[in-house]
Design a protein around this motif. Structure first.
Motif, mmCIF file in Angstrom:
data_model
loop_
_atom_site.group_PDB
_atom_site.id
_atom_site.type_symbol
_atom_site.label_atom_id
_atom_site.label_comp_id
_atom_site.label_asym_id
_atom_site.label_seq_id
_atom_site.Cartn_x
_atom_site.Cartn_y
_atom_site.Cartn_z
ATOM 1 N N GLU A 1 -7.648 -7.057 0.843
ATOM 2 C CA GLU A 1 -7.195 -7.242 2.226
ATOM 3 C C GLU A 1 -8.336 -7.016 3.213
ATOM 4 O O GLU A 1 -8.414 -7.697 4.241
ATOM 5 C CB GLU A 1 -6.040 -6.281 2.521
ATOM 6 C CG GLU A 1 -4.770 -6.597 1.758
ATOM 7 C CD GLU A 1 -3.619 -5.681 2.134
ATOM 8 O OE1 GLU A 1 -2.467 -6.023 1.823
ATOM 9 O OE2 GLU A 1 -3.866 -4.620 2.749
ATOM 10 N N GLN A 2 -9.217 -6.070 2.910
ATOM 11 C CA GLN A 2 -10.327 -5.791 3.818
ATOM 12 C C GLN A 2 -11.328 -6.956 3.867
ATOM 13 O O GLN A 2 -11.955 -7.191 4.893
ATOM 14 C CB GLN A 2 -11.064 -4.523 3.370
ATOM 15 C CG GLN A 2 -10.221 -3.263 3.396
ATOM 16 C CD GLN A 2 -9.965 -2.745 4.806
ATOM 17 O OE1 GLN A 2 -10.886 -2.325 5.497
ATOM 18 N NE2 GLN A 2 -8.710 -2.780 5.237
ATOM 19 N N ILE B 1 -6.388 -3.058 -1.626
ATOM 20 C CA ILE B 1 -6.833 -2.786 -0.252
ATOM 21 C C ILE B 1 -8.163 -3.471 0.022
ATOM 22 O O ILE B 1 -8.371 -4.050 1.105
ATOM 23 C CB ILE B 1 -6.943 -1.256 -0.041
ATOM 24 C CG1 ILE B 1 -5.546 -0.619 -0.059
ATOM 25 C CG2 ILE B 1 -7.651 -0.938 1.273
ATOM 26 C CD1 ILE B 1 -5.573 0.900 -0.060
ATOM 27 N N THR C 1 -2.586 -1.999 2.720
ATOM 28 C CA THR C 1 -3.291 -0.986 3.513
ATOM 29 C C THR C 1 -2.300 -0.180 4.347
ATOM 30 O O THR C 1 -2.413 1.057 4.443
ATOM 31 C CB THR C 1 -4.335 -1.650 4.417
ATOM 32 O OG1 THR C 1 -5.172 -2.514 3.647
ATOM 33 C CG2 THR C 1 -5.201 -0.618 5.102
ATOM 34 N N SER D 1 -6.143 -12.162 6.295
ATOM 35 C CA SER D 1 -5.148 -11.516 5.440
ATOM 36 C C SER D 1 -4.414 -10.425 6.209
ATOM 37 O O SER D 1 -4.993 -9.713 7.022
ATOM 38 C CB SER D 1 -5.830 -10.914 4.209
ATOM 39 O OG SER D 1 -4.912 -10.151 3.453
ATOM 40 N N THR D 2 -3.108 -10.309 5.958
ATOM 41 C CA THR D 2 -2.343 -9.208 6.538
ATOM 42 C C THR D 2 -2.648 -7.931 5.770
ATOM 43 O O THR D 2 -3.039 -7.971 4.600
ATOM 44 C CB THR D 2 -0.843 -9.498 6.463
ATOM 45 O OG1 THR D 2 -0.477 -9.707 5.092
ATOM 46 C CG2 THR D 2 -0.504 -10.742 7.272
ATOM 47 N N HIS D 3 -2.435 -6.792 6.400
ATOM 48 C CA HIS D 3 -2.782 -5.516 5.790
ATOM 49 C C HIS D 3 -1.524 -4.800 5.306
ATOM 50 O O HIS D 3 -1.265 -3.653 5.678
ATOM 51 C CB HIS D 3 -3.546 -4.660 6.791
ATOM 52 C CG HIS D 3 -4.965 -5.086 6.981
ATOM 53 N ND1 HIS D 3 -5.925 -4.282 7.550
ATOM 54 C CD2 HIS D 3 -5.600 -6.235 6.665
ATOM 55 C CE1 HIS D 3 -7.089 -4.914 7.588
ATOM 56 N NE2 HIS D 3 -6.901 -6.109 7.059
ATOM 57 N N HIS D 4 -0.774 -5.458 4.435
ATOM 58 C CA HIS D 4 0.460 -4.853 3.949
ATOM 59 C C HIS D 4 0.187 -3.663 3.036
ATOM 60 O O HIS D 4 0.766 -2.580 3.218
ATOM 61 C CB HIS D 4 1.300 -5.902 3.207
ATOM 62 C CG HIS D 4 2.002 -6.870 4.100
ATOM 63 N ND1 HIS D 4 1.398 -8.010 4.577
ATOM 64 C CD2 HIS D 4 3.254 -6.867 4.630
ATOM 65 C CE1 HIS D 4 2.244 -8.678 5.348
ATOM 66 N NE2 HIS D 4 3.382 -8.001 5.397
ATOM 67 N N HIS E 1 -1.169 -8.945 -5.656
ATOM 68 C CA HIS E 1 -1.012 -8.679 -4.220
ATOM 69 C C HIS E 1 0.216 -9.391 -3.675
ATOM 70 O O HIS E 1 1.030 -8.800 -2.944
ATOM 71 C CB HIS E 1 -2.271 -9.144 -3.486
ATOM 72 C CG HIS E 1 -2.237 -8.871 -2.009
ATOM 73 N ND1 HIS E 1 -1.815 -9.808 -1.087
ATOM 74 C CD2 HIS E 1 -2.555 -7.755 -1.299
ATOM 75 C CE1 HIS E 1 -1.890 -9.291 0.121
ATOM 76 N NE2 HIS E 1 -2.338 -8.049 0.028
ATOM 77 N N SER F 1 -10.674 -10.365 2.796
ATOM 78 C CA SER F 1 -10.115 -11.710 2.962
ATOM 79 C C SER F 1 -9.971 -12.062 4.433
ATOM 80 O O SER F 1 -9.558 -11.228 5.253
ATOM 81 C CB SER F 1 -8.749 -11.804 2.279
ATOM 82 O OG SER F 1 -8.871 -11.562 0.898
ATOM 83 N N ASP G 1 -4.989 -11.379 -6.719
ATOM 84 C CA ASP G 1 -4.209 -11.980 -5.630
ATOM 85 C C ASP G 1 -2.758 -12.193 -6.068
ATOM 86 O O ASP G 1 -1.837 -12.064 -5.254
ATOM 87 C CB ASP G 1 -4.846 -13.306 -5.216
ATOM 88 C CG ASP G 1 -4.202 -13.894 -3.982
ATOM 89 O OD1 ASP G 1 -4.090 -13.179 -2.966
ATOM 90 O OD2 ASP G 1 -3.788 -15.072 -4.025
ATOM 91 N N LEU H 1 4.146 -7.927 -2.090
ATOM 92 C CA LEU H 1 4.530 -8.201 -0.702
ATOM 93 C C LEU H 1 6.032 -8.428 -0.598
ATOM 94 O O LEU H 1 6.662 -8.944 -1.525
ATOM 95 C CB LEU H 1 3.785 -9.433 -0.183
ATOM 96 C CG LEU H 1 2.261 -9.337 -0.079
ATOM 97 C CD1 LEU H 1 1.706 -10.616 0.532
ATOM 98 C CD2 LEU H 1 1.846 -8.130 0.742
#
Length: 869
Positions: free
Chosen positions: A732-733, A729, A743, A738-741, A656, A735, A653, A660
């Protein structure tokens, strides 16, 4: 002088005698009339006083109902022992080795000729007793039976003797084969133990180099259990010889398996009187319990924990701690023990009711107990994670099938050994289940879900993603956290983790005090940490706290050594191996291989901040980012961007959040704008340019577009890139909210790169830093990165819409300028490729140009001559 090197021409006792220089028995040795008359009868009567003539645990053939399940488990594969398999054509190759072992054994004594005569005399006296030891009538003659007993007995004694003195190098390589142990414990492949005891009493006083153990029981135990230790084997052998003599080697191993209380037959082993039970757990209805009422997974759901017993030599020492609700079970290596389990069960199934050691059917009861615990692959996985079952079989279903096969056709006639244990566990299990309010479990589960749903951060990777590339989500060398704890292919790093933990606490002024403080801090955080995992953990509070403490200290020490110490300790196997750091970077960035960030932060505050003053990192965030210095983006941006990262849930995380953008991208569009419609080379041909971002504060997702120019930060493609992108990815899938930045970035790059030409183009622009070699190696990573991935909102929708619109426009003079510039560059490149690639083509091109010029001049002057004025 005795000639011990005479070649063997036959497998007879006279030949062996001839080998040692005597062709017949000396008259003073044995009186045949005396042996065949009353003296022998009186001696047999005396021998009968030592126990029953016909033992209840006789050597017999395996019942067909067991042999039909797995024939090779009950048949010798290498060597025949005793009369049942003697003469088997498939086993004749070992007969030469057995005679050679007997010859070598006789060489080791002071007087081989006298020793051999004493052995023959003893075998002759015991011949009738030997026949009574076999359940089936032996059809071989007395001379042949005596030869079998003498050769096989000397072979076994020599094998055990050489094992104790560690002289394996003098034996044939075949004797060190693991198959040998398999053959020596088969029920049909036995000789009476008193033959071995008699040979031991003859050879031991005469050996030039005494054996480490004087008792035959100790010699045998040291061979079959080499890891138990000298003191244990010696004491165990003394106790067995003092209380009881086994009937054969398999009987000896059977007794060694029994638990300590009432271990030997004379101790009156647990005479419970329970009705028969079969492999299905069926039996007459009574007040006794003959199995667990629930499987391992169901017991765990009811709050009953499982714990392995370490350093336990008796597999049947299974205990239940009612105070803590814990079933304690010794570790079973099912692959190594399968053959022995089957042989011990066959011994019990063939045993008589007259011997108390077989009335309780201990090993059969143990197998049926395991079967009642294991109903599915989930139960196998649970027991494997606890370290109770160890197996190299790839899937839990294989272990399940193996245990079911072992238990098939088993019938416990009288005494199920674990009656009281099962009754106690089942009573406790029922007390934990709901009784009146049937909605209580539903309410409890809903309460747990409501409480945990806000804190979940560490997940198991969905199967649809794992199936695309399993290696990208699995640790290679080290397990972190509970999900992969105990896996056999990762056990090699466990010792290094403990060493790193020791080194970390020794950085403090008082290692013991610091360790206590860290342990107390972790145990206080255990409940909060448990709530971070999306799966139900089978570890109890202390076990989970230990995992968090050891793994957390290992990570801290690893980061400190990697970031601070310029001089690497040559004894450190991790930092001195070039492949270890990339492998660790891979493993520490896996979604399933995480521990909560607050655990690492707490350990950092307790150890690093007060006791490592030289560190330039005053936060664990900066220290962690310095370790991941080769992933996706250049390291000179990490310290700058690391300052803006606040709280993280775990290391993945943290990465991640690092990737961002500072200002979140919130511009989702329709699905038509989810990516570029054309690849990079096509966009360049259409007049769109690519440019590398140079700002230090730009993150991986800072992709911008302005006036026909797409600006992208450089992407460093390494061996860990695919794994890191896939796990980001997956995070994000899984969480919530969560935003898919990341992805979205994967979809964006996937749209730009569709061939190796696109990769080469972006490499020339400095946007892709290829550390793998050719573009062909990078292409599969990019093309497969979005498989089975669901995109909720595309963060680059506006950018892609502008690029796609710009490509269609005809009124932008910058676009036309870039378009023709790209076309001109392509034409020039084609010209160089077609006409200037080698000297001959250049000469041909120049000649063609000259010819064209001359032709033009000729035409000009011809026309001019026709029109002179």
């Amino acid at each position: 002088m005795v000639n011990v090197d005479l070649p063997l021409s036959s497998y007879s006792i006279p030949t062996i005698l001839t080998t040692f220089g005597c062709s017949s028995f000396p008259p003073c040795r044995i009186n045949p009339q005396e042996m065949d008359g009353g003296w022998l009868h009186q001696l047999q009567q005396k021998l009968n006083l030592q126990g029953p003539t016909r033992p209840s645990s006789r050597i017999s053939e395996v019942p067909h109902k067991l042999r039909s399940l797995k024939k090779e488990a009950y048949s010798p594969l290498m060597v025949s022992i005793g009369p049942y398999h003697h003469g088997n054509l498939e086993l004749l190759a070992m007969e030469e080795h057995k005679l050679q072992c007997m010859r070598n054994l006789l060489r080791r004594v002071e007087n081989p000729e006298e020793t051999l005569h004493d052995c023959i005399k003893a075998i002759k006296i015991l011949e009738q007793r030997v026949r009574e030891w076999y359940a089936d009538k032996i059809s071989v003659e007395a001379t042949e039976l005596g030869e079998i007993l003498l050769v096989d007995g000397c072979f076994i004694f020599d094998l055990f003797y050489r094992h104790t003195i560690q002289a394996q190098g003098h034996a044939d390589d075949a004797l060190t084969d693991p198959t040998l142990r398999h053959d020596l414990v088969l029920l049909e492949n036995q000789i009476p133990f008193f033959i071995l005891v008699e040979l031991n009493s003859i050879f031991q006083p005469r050996l030039k180099r005494p054996a480490d153990y004087s008792l035959m029981t100790s010699l045998a135990l040291s061979f079959f259990y080499p890891g138990l230790g000298d003191q244990y084997v010696r004491q165990e052998g003394i106790e067995m010889s003092r209380e009881w003599e086994p009937n054969h080697l398999l009987d000896l191993l059977h007794q060694s398996w029994l638990p300590t209380p009432g271990k030997y037959p004379s101790h009156d082993l647990f005479h419970q009187s329970s009705p028969p039970i079969d492999a299905a757990g069926n039996g007459s209805s009574d007040s006794r319990t003959r199995a667990f009422d629930a499987c391992a997974s169901e017991l765990l759901e009811a709050g009953i924990q499982f714990e392995k017993i370490s350093n336990e030599s008796h597999l049947l020492n299974i205990r239940f701690d009612r105070g803590y609700g814990v079933i304690k079970i010794p570790t079973l290596s099912i692959d190594e023990t399968e053959s022995l389990l089957r042989s011990l069960i066959s011994l019990e199934q063939c045993g008589s009711n007259n011997n108390s050691s077989y009335e309780s059917f201990h090993v059969s009861s143990y197998a049926l107990l395991l079967k009642s615990l294991i109903h599915s692959s989930a139960d196998v996985q649970l027991l494997q994670e606890k370290g109770i079952i160890i197996s190299d079989l790839e899937k839990g279903g294989s272990v399940l099938a193996l245990i079911s096969s072992i238990c098939k056709n088993i019938h416990v006639k009288h005494h199920f050994y674990f009656d009281e244990l099962c009754k106690e566990v089942n009573t406790y299990y029922k007390s934990r289940m709901w009784k009146e309010d049937w909605m209580l479990p539903v309410k409890v589960k809903l309460g747990i879900l409501r409480e945990r749903s806000m804190n979940l951060s560490i997940y198991k990777v969905p199967n649809k993603l794992r199936n695309v590339n399993d290696e990208a989500y699995s640790p290679r060398i080290v397990s972190i956290g509970p999900f992969h704890q105990g896996k056999r292919d990762l056990m090699a790093m466990e010792e290094h983790k403990w060493r790193y933990m020791l080194a970390l606490v020794h950085r403090t002024s008082n290692a013991e005090k610091s360790l206590d403080e860290c342990g107390q801090a972790i145990i206080d955080l255990e409940e909060q940490a448990r709530g971070c995992y999306a799966e139900n953990l089978t570890f109890n509070k202390n076990e989970l706290a230990e995992i968090l403490l050891v793994d957390g200290c290992f990570i801290l020490e690893l980061f400190l050594r990697r970031s601070l110490e310029k001089i690497v300790d040559k004894s450190d196997p991790i930092l001195n191996n070039a492949w270890m750091i990339p492998a660790l970077q891979h493993d520490l960035a896996l979604l399933e291989n995480q521990i909560p960030f607050f655990v690492l932060q707490k350990l950092f505050e307790l150890i690093v901040l007060p006791f490592v003053p030289k560190t330039p990192f005053r936060s664990f965030t900066a220290l962690a980012l310095s370790f991941f210095d080769a992933d996706l983006i250049d390291s000179n941006q990490k310290m700058i961007r690391g300052k803006s990262i606040q709280s993280s849930r775990h290391l993945l995380d943290l990465l991640h959040k690092f990737y961002l953008p500072i200002s979140p991208l919130t511009n989702p569009k329709g699905k038509d704008s989810w990516g570029f419609r054309h690849c990079a080379t096509k966009l360049v041909e259409a007049g769109i340019q690519f440019q590398k971002s140079t700002g230090l504060e730009d993150c991986l997702l800072d992709v911008r577009y302005s006036n026909g120019v797409i600006t992208l930060p450089p992407l460093s493609v390494r061996t860990t890139t695919e794994s890191l992108l896939r796990n980001l990815i997956a995070l994000e899938q899984c969480s919530f909210g969560s935003t898919h930045h990341i992805t979205s970035y994967a979809f964006l790059i996937n749209g730009l790169i569709r061939s190796s030409a696109d990769i080469e183009l972006l490499e020339r622009r400095g946007i892709i830093i290829n550390n793998l070699g050719s573009g062909e190696e990078v292409l599969p990573i990019i093309n497969n990165i979005r498989k089975e991935v669901v995109l909720k909102d595309f963060c680059f929708g506006k950018l892609c819409e502008e690029v796609n619109a710009y490509r269609k426009s005809w009124w932008q003079w910058q676009r036309h300028k870039a378009f023709w510039k790209a076309r001109w560059s392509r034409y020039v490149a084609a010209l160089r490729q077609d006409y200037f690639s080698n000297p001959w083509r250049i000469i041909s091109f120049v000649a063609a140009v000259l010819l064209l010029l001359l032709t033009g001049l000729q035409t000009f002057y011809s026309v001019r001559g026709y029109y002179p004025h």
